[in-house]
Design an enzyme around this catalytic site. Structure first.
Site, PDB file in Angstrom:
ATOM      1  N   LYS A  15       0.859  -1.185   0.000  1.00  0.00           N
ATOM      2  CA  LYS A  15       0.000   0.000   0.000  1.00  0.00           C
ATOM      3  C   LYS A  15       0.897   1.237   0.000  1.00  0.00           C
ATOM      4  CE  LYS A  15      -4.019   1.936   2.505  1.00  0.00           C
ATOM      5  NZ  LYS A  15      -4.944   1.734   3.631  1.00  0.00           N
ATOM      6  N   SER A  51     -10.266  -0.550   6.700  1.00  0.00           N
ATOM      7  CA  SER A  51      -9.592  -0.382   5.408  1.00  0.00           C
ATOM      8  C   SER A  51      -8.868  -1.611   4.865  1.00  0.00           C
ATOM      9  CB  SER A  51      -8.599   0.777   5.483  1.00  0.00           C
ATOM     10  OG  SER A  51      -9.297   1.990   5.469  1.00  0.00           O
ATOM     11  N   SER A  74      -9.860   1.770   2.567  1.00  0.00           N
ATOM     12  CA  SER A  74      -8.932   2.531   1.752  1.00  0.00           C
ATOM     13  C   SER A  74      -7.885   1.676   1.032  1.00  0.00           C
ATOM     14  CB  SER A  74      -8.215   3.558   2.624  1.00  0.00           C
ATOM     15  OG  SER A  74      -7.406   2.924   3.590  1.00  0.00           O
TER      16      SER A  74
END
Lengths: 95, 485, 479
Positions: free
Chosen positions: B76, B175, B151
């Site tokens: 990420k 997330s 997210s």
């Protein structure tokens, strides 16, 4: 709590965010909606509850006082917007 | 190769079926082929990946390999990677070449894993649909017109489309679990303090936790073996021994007590999602577990509480982005105030600014008690609900999300509707507990996630329970049609 | 109307740790700009603070020295505001739960009175960097080397009633932190800084007047001057029918005035909240007791001891315990003097301090060490030299010509104590000055001094004065 444009202006200033005239109204409305949403908290009785800042009941660890860093100025300043003579430059600070 | 789990890829590498370089090239090729459709990578680090792979091959030949040596991963874009742009999906950090590695990245490097690239995400991890990214939205591999969740949407889409065998994510209010559910993956949010936050760009410090997104519980366990552990650079990291998360995966489930909170099956839950989740719980019962109905009475306060705590912390955490030392700086500022306001006003997107303003307001003089302090007290009540429940049961099960993946654009302009998509995941972050989401079926061709919540530091138990289910079902093995080959 | 001044001080003490409060970067002063600002000090994305245990220990040490309550649980909070020298956009400080609670300190005034000043609290926080205002094409330059240096902010109660008291209190804190070895006390380098909250009220009124905060008071002299100026200004304003505005004012030493700080006028809303990156600091009794064991003898206790052990006056004890180094010097010199306590006190407070002041040197920089001074005083005590010759020896030691014994030997300054020799010299002088001898005997006793002078001149001052007196007296009266 319903926020007015002037409230949003004040908050945006405190948070140092440039917000245009058009955006002000939109933020006033969406921020008011969010505040209304979070005010659902009001129906809870928390009069005898202690605030919780951390999920775990842990204690701050203390670090040994030793210098373990050496200068990486070049690397750090390679990604800086504006530097001169090893200093970060900003528009004149008025005291 | 792309349909295999990490466990079997690792075996292939060890047996010399293929090299890490071959494996890495295979995934890089897939990224080149499919990233245009999905937009799940912000940066593809091809050169780094190939160098990592060659080094891994050397280690494999020398017999110095770790379980993950030579396995390609996506990270990420919230984890700082030395020498590689770390954008947090924000214009603010579009030019930010991180000058150091996050502890998690260091750990993967030490294990010999290969970095394929940096995955797309919601800007500063603020969002539940991956639509707030400065680099554009991410498509859900099961239906690219739908959101992958957020997210960690880029991480989830990349793994679901088999563009990476596994990925890292972070979870502040859901997330990792929510995109895992919407993309049909296994996603684990560890106990707060289990995975180091050092080098993970902070959104809400008391809630953020890094974790894995993978195809199986076993793969998630392999990643956890590398990610978890005490870090002296993170004051909130907990100094507790890390078990081998793979060791107990196959144990029987006899005697397991599963709590099912009635609050997780009320209004707002899509009926089909509810049925699939109940069916999965029924499956566990057949596997030997006992089901206990429980109550988490303060669940309804979790979203309002979260939307005070998280913005408050974010408003302060994001103050460092001021255009002075790194990141975006506006053109020709006339004075200091102008530098601050325009750099931040232009560098941050709308949702980030919204949350900064909510947080600023909640902490400001005269409102602190009504918002922030009250939220901290509610956080205690929500946490106490779980403590009471875990006296009676070992784990808690329910849906991860109220619906399957929604259409892109659906909730973008309605923050409240967006916030409610995290309704079942948020309480877990407020309490700091570990939780996993695993695929438990499909509704109209879209994956549904089962959430399993455990007691503090019970990650191994969660992985074990998830693994046992995955031995009996094959939801986790399904591949979205468009990305089969 | 007569006015009463009310002052409270906020003193920022830089703690003498090797590394910063939340990072492992060096705190050394004077490095090239930004070479001691690591990723944490720069507030890079993703970095986290870890607390320096030594900063905690030093804060506790201070708390124990002012008899304050040490908080068993203290919490770091974020103070949010934007400023270029504040990299994270917040300062990590302590707000609701500081590490040191209510304590006190006694100050001794010139008139011999002493007063107890309350210390409200002392809390740990990180220092900011520096904005350099030299012109970089209309820009300011930011150096973050100082960012993250540990500070202990010591807040007094509004118990001080004059600028002199404020200075006495500040000096006392200054001496204390150096005694405790928690701060180098260097005011030029900013290791010890002071802000003053000043207000006035009509004598007899209990409510406090509106206060102003004076900043930039980086010397004892400036504190006194700035407070006096501000008190005069406030009284002028009030007597002119105006009212004092609560504001921050900067003392400008060049112009000798205080003036309002425009840029700080904006009302601040610091949005304090507990720092989620740091956990509560928990200190148990064992920890606190272990720190207590490391406390040195404190200034007040040492002052008392100097009075009863050495028989010094309160004033002398004050002067000689004003700093730990001064007190250490005196005690070392006294030991080397072989019990010549009185002489040692006189020499340290007289010739030594005079010479240091003249040369602008600190006691730690004295060219004459305590051992050397004490060794010289011993030679006065055992009558090897006279007090007068000692001044010559001291001057030579100051010039680096060696220790007292070497100088006495080299220059032949040893006192003549051979009474036969002195008698012989006196006989010669009496014989050479018959006229004066006659006048003396006729009753002009003032001439005694003349004869002493002649003897000293003849012996270049080396004759033992007491012996000279005795023998001369005997000779003058006998024949």
């Amino acid at each position: 709590m319903v926020l007015q444009r002037s409230d949003v202006e004040k908050i945006a200033h405190l948070a140092r965010l440039a917000v245009s005239e058009e955006e002000l109204a939109a933020y006033a409305s969406s921020l008011s909606d969010i505040l209304k949403f979070v005010e659902r908290m009001d129906s809870a009785d928390v009069s005898r509850v202690a605030p919780m800042a951390h999920p775990l009941d842990a204690v701050q660890r203390l670090r040994e006082d030793a210098v373990r860093e050496s200068s990486q100025r070049e690397k750090f300043q390679a990604i800086a917007p504006r530097v001169e003579a090893g200093l970060y430059l900003v528009p004149k600070v008025i005291e | 190769m792309h349909k295999q789990s990490i466990a079997s890829l690792a075996q292939g590498l060890r047996q010399g079926d293929f090299s890490s370089e071959e494996l890495t090239r295979h995934f890089l090729d897939r990224i080149h082929r499919y990233n245009g459709a999905l937009n799940c990578f912000i940066t593809v680090t091809e050169e780094v990946a190939l160098a990592d792979a060659r080094e891994a091959d050397r280690r494999l030949r020398a017999g110095e390999a770790h379980a993950l040596t030579g396995i390609p991963l996506a990270h990420k874009d919230i984890f700082c990677t030395d020498g590689v742009r770390t954008s947090c999906a924000s214009r603010m950090l579009d030019n930010f070449i991180a000058p150091y590695d996050a502890t998690v990245i260091q750990s993967f490097k030490a294990a010999g894993a290969v970095m394929l690239g940096k995955a797309n995400m919601d800007e500063f991890a603020m969002g539940s649909s991956n639509e707030t990214s400065y680099y554009g939205p991410v498509g859900n591999p099961w239906d690219t017109a739908r959101v992958p969740g957020g997210s960690s949407g880029g991480s989830a889409a990349a793994v679901a489309a088999r563009l990476a065998p596994a990925a890292t994510g972070t979870d502040t209010g859901g997330s990792i679990r929510q995109p895992a559910a919407l993309c049909g993956l296994t996603g684990l949010k560890p106990t707060y303090g289990r995975v180091s936050r050092y080098g993970m760009i902070a959104f809400a410090s008391s809630l953020d936790q890094g974790g894995p997104l993978a195809l199986t519980a076993q793969d998630a366990a392999l990643l956890m073996n590398v990610m978890a552990g005490f870090d002296e650079k993170d004051s909130t990291s907990i100094d507790q021994p890390v078990p081998d998360y793979c060791a107990a995966l196959d144990q029987p489930l006899d005697g397991l007590r599963i709590g099912v909170p009635r609050e997780f099956f009320g209004d707002g839950l899509d009926a089909a999602v509810g049925e699939l989740v109940q069916a999965a719980i029924g499956q566990y019962q057949r596997m030997g577990a006992a089901i206990v109905e429980i109550s988490l009475p303060n669940t309804r306060y979790s979203a309002p509480t979260y939307y005070v705590v998280a913005p408050a912390e974010c408003s302060s955490n994001l103050s460092r982005f001021d255009g002075v030392r790194y990141g975006y700086r506006c053109e020709d500022p006339v004075d200091l105030m102008d530098l601050y306001k325009r750099s931040r006003g232009e560098g941050f997107g709308a949702e980030v600014k919204r949350r900064i303003m909510i947080g600023t307001y909640a902490l400001s003089a005269g409102y602190y008690d009504a918002y922030y302090l009250k939220a901290q007290k509610l956080r205690q009540l929500i946490s106490d609900d779980f403590k009471k429940a875990f006296v009676e049961v070992d784990v808690i099960m329910g849906p991860t999300t109220p619906t399957t993946a929604f259409a892109a654009g659906d909730k973008l302009n309605d923050p409240i509707q967006m916030y409610l998509s995290d309704i079942y995941t948020i309480a877990v972050n407020l309490a700091g507990l570990p939780a996993i989401s695993i695929p438990c079926g499909f509704s109209a061709g879209l994956p549904v996630g089962l959430q399993i919540i455990g007691g503090y530091f019970k990650e191994a138990q969660l992985l074990h329970i998830a693994h046992r289910y995955q031995q009996e079902t094959d939801w986790h093995a399904r591949v979205p049609e468009a990305f089969e080959t | 109307m007569s006015w009463e001044t009310v002052i409270g001080l906020e003193i920022h003490v830089q703690l003498a740790t090797k590394s910063k409060i939340f990072s492992a970067a060096s705190t050394a002063y004077g490095a090239e700009p930004n070479t001691q600002a690591c990723a944490i000090d720069l507030g890079m994305p993703g970095v986290l603070p870890v607390l320096n245990g030594e900063a905690v220990r030093m804060a506790v040490k201070f708390g124990l020295a002012v008899e304050a309550r040490i908080a068993p649980r203290s919490v770091f909070a974020r103070k949010n505001y934007f400023y270029p020298d504040l990299p994270k956009g917040y300062q990590i400080s302590q707000y609701e739960l500081p590490i040191v609670g209510l304590g006190h300190l006694d100050i001794h005034l010139d008139d011999g009175a002493s007063r107890r000043i309350g210390i409200t609290r002392a809390h740990l926080e990180e220092d900011a960097g520096k904005s350099l205002h030299e012109d970089f094409h209309g820009c300011s330059g930011i150096d973050l080397n100082r960012a993250g240096t540990p500070l202990l902010e010591i807040v007094s109660e509004p118990d001080l009633r004059s600028a002199r008291e404020a200075v006495a209190y500040m000096k006392k804190i200054h001496a204390l932190v150096r005694y405790l070895e928690i701060c180098d006390g260097n005011m030029q380098e900013g290791s010890f800084r002071c802000d003053a909250n000043v207000s006035v009220r009509p004598a007899g009124q209990t409510a406090l007047g509106t206060r102003t905060e004076l900043k930039n008071l980086n010397s004892f002299r400036f504190v006194e001057r700035a407070i006096n100026l501000e008190v005069e200004r406030q009284i002028d304003v009030l007597e002119g029918g105006g009212s004092v505005v609560q504001e921050t004012r900067l003392y400008d030493s060049a112009r000798d005035e205080t003036r309002s700080m425009r840029s700080k006028e904006e009302a601040f809303d610091y949005r304090y909240f507990p720092d989620p990156d740091l956990l509560p600091v928990i200190l148990d009794e064992d920890y606190i007791e272990a720190v207590r064991e490391t406390l040195p003898e404190l200034p007040d206790a040492r002052r008392e001891r100097f009075m009863y052990e050495y028989g010094l006056s309160a004033y002398e004890a004050d002067v000689l315990t004003a700093s730990r180094e001064m007190a250490d010097y005196f005690e070392a010199a006294e030991r080397a003097s072989d019990g010549e306590t009185r002489l040692t006190a006189n020499w340290v407070m007289g010739d030594l301090m005079g010479a240091l002041n003249k040369a602008g040197l600190d006691i730690t920089e004295s060219p004459v060490s305590a051992q050397m001074l004490g060794g010289m005083i011993r030679r006065i005590g055992d009558e090897t030299i006279s007090g007068k010759i000692a001044k010559q020896v001291f001057a030579a030691m100051w010039q680096g010509e060696g220790d007292a014994d070497e100088i006495i030997e080299q220059k032949g300054l040893k006192q003549v104590t051979d009474s036969g020799a002195i008698e012989q010299i006196i006989d010669g002088i009496l014989a050479a000055n018959p006229q004066q001898l006659e006048q003396y005997r006729a009753g002009k006793e003032k001439l005694f001094g003349f004869f002493v002078g002649q003897v000293m001149k003849a012996t270049q001052g080396k004759a033992n004065p007491a012996q000279v007196n005795a023998i001369l007296k005997q000779k003058l009266s006998s024949s």
